[in-house]
Design a protein around this motif. Structure first.
Motif, PDB file in Angstrom:
ATOM      1  N   ALA A   1      22.422 -11.449  -8.514  1.00 38.07           N
ATOM      2  CA  ALA A   1      22.813 -11.300  -9.921  1.00 38.07           C
ATOM      3  C   ALA A   1      24.327 -11.341 -10.060  1.00 38.07           C
ATOM      4  O   ALA A   1      24.861 -11.947 -10.985  1.00 38.07           O
ATOM      5  N   ARG A   2      25.023 -10.713  -9.122  1.00 38.85           N
ATOM      6  CA  ARG A   2      26.491 -10.714  -9.189  1.00 38.85           C
ATOM      7  C   ARG A   2      27.036 -12.113  -8.944  1.00 38.85           C
ATOM      8  O   ARG A   2      28.003 -12.529  -9.586  1.00 38.85           O
TER       9      ARG A   2
ATOM     10  N   SER B   1      18.739  -8.787  -4.596  1.00 38.85           N
ATOM     11  CA  SER B   1      18.644  -9.188  -6.000  1.00 38.85           C
ATOM     12  C   SER B   1      19.924  -8.775  -6.741  1.00 38.85           C
ATOM     13  O   SER B   1      20.394  -9.475  -7.632  1.00 38.85           O
ATOM     14  N   THR B   2      20.487  -7.627  -6.352  1.00 36.52           N
ATOM     15  CA  THR B   2      21.755  -7.197  -6.946  1.00 36.52           C
ATOM     16  C   THR B   2      22.859  -8.193  -6.598  1.00 36.52           C
ATOM     17  O   THR B   2      23.644  -8.599  -7.456  1.00 36.52           O
TER      18      THR B   2
END
Lengths: 403, 254
Positions: A205-206, A201-202
């Motif tokens: 998002a990036r 998820s990180t």
């Protein structure tokens, strides 16, 4: 006219300067030196004793480190905001005695008694925190006093015999349970999956924000590392009894608390306050509230650690919580956090440091024991290790500042 | 009549028997950088604190966007659109540029995530803002403690800009900086003005910083307006003379 109205200027983006290794070691790779140290200790002791690397011994070592580790885990939060709690060992003692009393005297169901003990620890921490922030008395003075006070309360709570026996009450099962077979695999794979999802998820998002994002470095490598460690531990302990419950609880708490400290707004506030409380206050952070919460977390964790110790030791007594003044339990809990790279001056360190610190202390104690080294030498070595660890940490910090 | 966003008219302020400010007037206009200079104790900091809402003036008018404002508290003034960057910068050295920029107003996920930080979105916004301010040489992910004085000052200024203010007050932004670092700050100050902000800068560095980066110089002496110069048409000596109260101030036209 404000910034939002300003039409975007076409400036060729200069490449972001690369951050040096020493700088990374000072922040997100902060756990690496202590992990390397732990590995070195493992190698050393495995050459010194044939018993050291056996499943049975590693099982003991891991379980030994859980009580100190859980108390250190809570302590990290207080250290991050630049405070200290010298009453954690005493809190663990009182909470465990309270839990035992509720079970033995009042016959209250174990989950409720455990919850009451943990709640008691959180309330003690919150009261200390409120007092410290309200009156402005240094935390080491307040918590030193609270610790002694709690030692007294513990003696008052205990019966004339000075001991509550918890054998055959069901409390002993908390520490004695082992998870093995399919359930152990489900647990381990589930933990790896949750971690992988968070990393993914990180990364997503990036990517959405059009920032540099690397699947290899951001997801594959961290997940592989966590996976290898967890599966490795499982394979190693599987042929014994499976995963000991104290270890599962410790790792679970570690995961949740790492998330809280490094992924949430509350966690960021801890770091901000620890470095510059005035800046945090001016930025609108409710400094007092965050500090009180940190003390409540430390109190709750200490209580939980104490309850786990009571379960392992099959009872509570005057020596629960390290005895008067907290004794070795208090010193080792603080040492674990500090060896793990958490600064006593606030704002620096990772939650996972509590694990490494507790493991190093347990490994030294366990390894030297197997080598037949006397107890007094163990204390000397642990003391030297503490100074060495903090010195190395300070050296890295200096390098990062200079670069 | 003018482009004035913020006007002070006849401001007086005393602390006990000490008159800090007497009948001081000042105007800040859109897109203009005004330098506030004066000797120690001339009342510069007191005046900035009146503007930022820390001190309530005893008399005089505080006019913001043609409305008279009752100075109540700093937060209300900041919300209105007047941001102040104090000398101590209020940065957290253990956090990176992105974290410092958004400190106290982080973008987060919903409650069930424990208010998880939206780091990527913060980094993207920070990158855009720094780019617009021509500060792209600042490393977003580097701890602020490892940065140069000029970069730290510029991050503190950029943070005040995130609130989308109309007026920015800078309290001695170059006090502890080297000449080249002060030039970085000067470039940012001009950049802010080019975006339509009204900027007030307190500075002691008359010869370099003030003359090169400001449009107008307001001189305070003993808590009163002593002189006002166009930065392009004045020498450093004339400004200094006005600060210390020499008769030469009268000769500014000559």
């Amino acid at each position: 006219m404000t910034v939002s109205d300003i039409k975007k200027q076409n400036i060729t983006a200069t490449a972001q300067p690369k951050r040096g290794l020493s700088e990374r070691l000072g922040s997100e790779l902060r756990f690496v030196p202590v992990a390397v140290g732990l590995l070195a200790l493992f190698l050393f002791f495995s050459t010194q004793s044939d018993v050291f690397l056996t499943s049975r011994n590693l099982n003991n070592l891991l379980v030994q480190s859980t009580v100190t580790g859980i108390i250190a885990l809570g302590l990290v939060f207080v250290l991050l905001v630049g405070e200290i709690d010298l009453s954690v060992a005493a809190t663990s003692g009182v909470a465990s005695v309270l839990m035992a009393q509720l079970v033995v005297e009042a016959g209250i169901p174990i989950p409720l008694a455990v919850a009451a003990g943990v709640l008691c620890g959180m309330v003690i921490g919150a009261i200390s925190g409120r007092w410290i922030t309200l009156i402005g008395v240094p935390s080491f003075v307040v918590t030193l006093g609270v610790g002694l006070l709690l030692n007294g309360v513990q003696l008052m709570l205990l019966p004339r015999t000075g001991r509550y026996n918890l054998l055959n009450t069901g409390v002993e099962k908390i520490a004695a349970t082992n998870i093995s077979g399919i359930w152990a695999w489900i647990l381990v794979i589930g933990a790896i999956a949750v971690f992988a999802l968070l990393r993914l998820s990180t990364l997503r998002a990036r990517q959405r924000a059009e920032l540099d994002a690397s699947f290899t470095w951001g997801v594959i490598l961290p997940v592989a590392l966590v996976g290898v460690v967890l599966v490795g531990i499982l394979l190693f302990l599987e042929n014994l009894h499976g995963l000991p419950m104290p270890l599962i609880i410790f790792v679970g708490l570690l995961g949740v608390m790492t998330y809280v400290a490094s992924e949430t707004r509350f966690g960021l506030s801890l770091y901000a306050i620890g470095n510059n409380a005035e800046a945090a206050r001016r930025a609108g952070i409710k400094v007092d509230r965050i500090k009180i919460t940190a003390f409540a977390i430390a109190g709750g964790m200490a209580a939980f650690g104490g309850i786990l110790a009571a379960s392992r030791l099959l009872g509570v007594s005057v020596s629960s919580g390290g005895g008067i003044g907290g004794g070795a339990l208090l010193l080792e809990s603080i040492a674990a956090a500090v060896i793990g790279g958490v600064s006593l001056f606030g704002g620096r360190g990772m939650v996972v440091g509590a694990l490494f610190g507790a493991l190093i202390i347990a490994t030294v104690s366990n390894g030297l024991n197997l080598m037949g080294v006397a107890n007094e030498a163990r204390l000397v070595v642990t003391g030297l290790l503490l100074v060495l660890a903090v010195s190395i940490d300070r050296g890295i910090e200096r390098l990062a500042e200079r670069s | 009549m003018t482009d004035a966003i913020l006007s002070l008219r006849g401001i007086s302020k005393h602390f006990g028997g000490v008159k800090a400010l007497t009948d001081v007037s000042l105007e800040l206009e859109r897109g203009k950088v005004v330098a506030l200079v004066g000797d120690n104790g001339a009342g510069k900091s007191t005046l900035v604190k009146v503007m930022s809402g820390v001190h309530r003036p005893d008399s005089g008018k505080y006019i913001f966007e043609e409305r008279e404002i009752q100075v109540s508290d700093p937060a209300a003034i900041a919300d209105m659109g007047v941001q102040t960057v104090y000398q101590d910068l209020a940065l957290c050295n253990n956090l990176d540029a992105v974290q410092n920029l958004f400190l106290g107003r982080e973008m987060t996920g919903p409650w069930w995530t424990g208010f998880r930080l939206n780091r990527a979105e913060a980094e993207r916004k920070a990158r855009d803002v720094l780019k617009r301010l021509r500060l792209d040489s600042i490393s977003l992910r580097r701890n602020v403690g490892a940065m140069s004085g000029g970069q730290r000052q510029n991050i503190a200024i950029a943070r005040s800009i995130l609130w989308e203010p109309k007026v920015v007050l800078l309290d001695e932004p170059t006090a502890a900086l080297s000449h080249s670092a002060a030039e970085q700050v000067g470039a940012l100050v001009r950049e802010l003005a080019s975006h339509g902000l009204a900027v007030l800068v307190i500075s002691h560095d008359i010869h370099h910083f003030v003359l090169e980066n400001t449009d107008r110089i307001e001189v305070l002496r003993l808590g009163r307006n002593a002189a006002s110069f166009n930065s392009k048409e004045v020498t450093g000596e004339q400004v200094v003379n006005a600060m210390v109260g020499g008769n030469e101030a009268v000769n500014m036209a000559g």
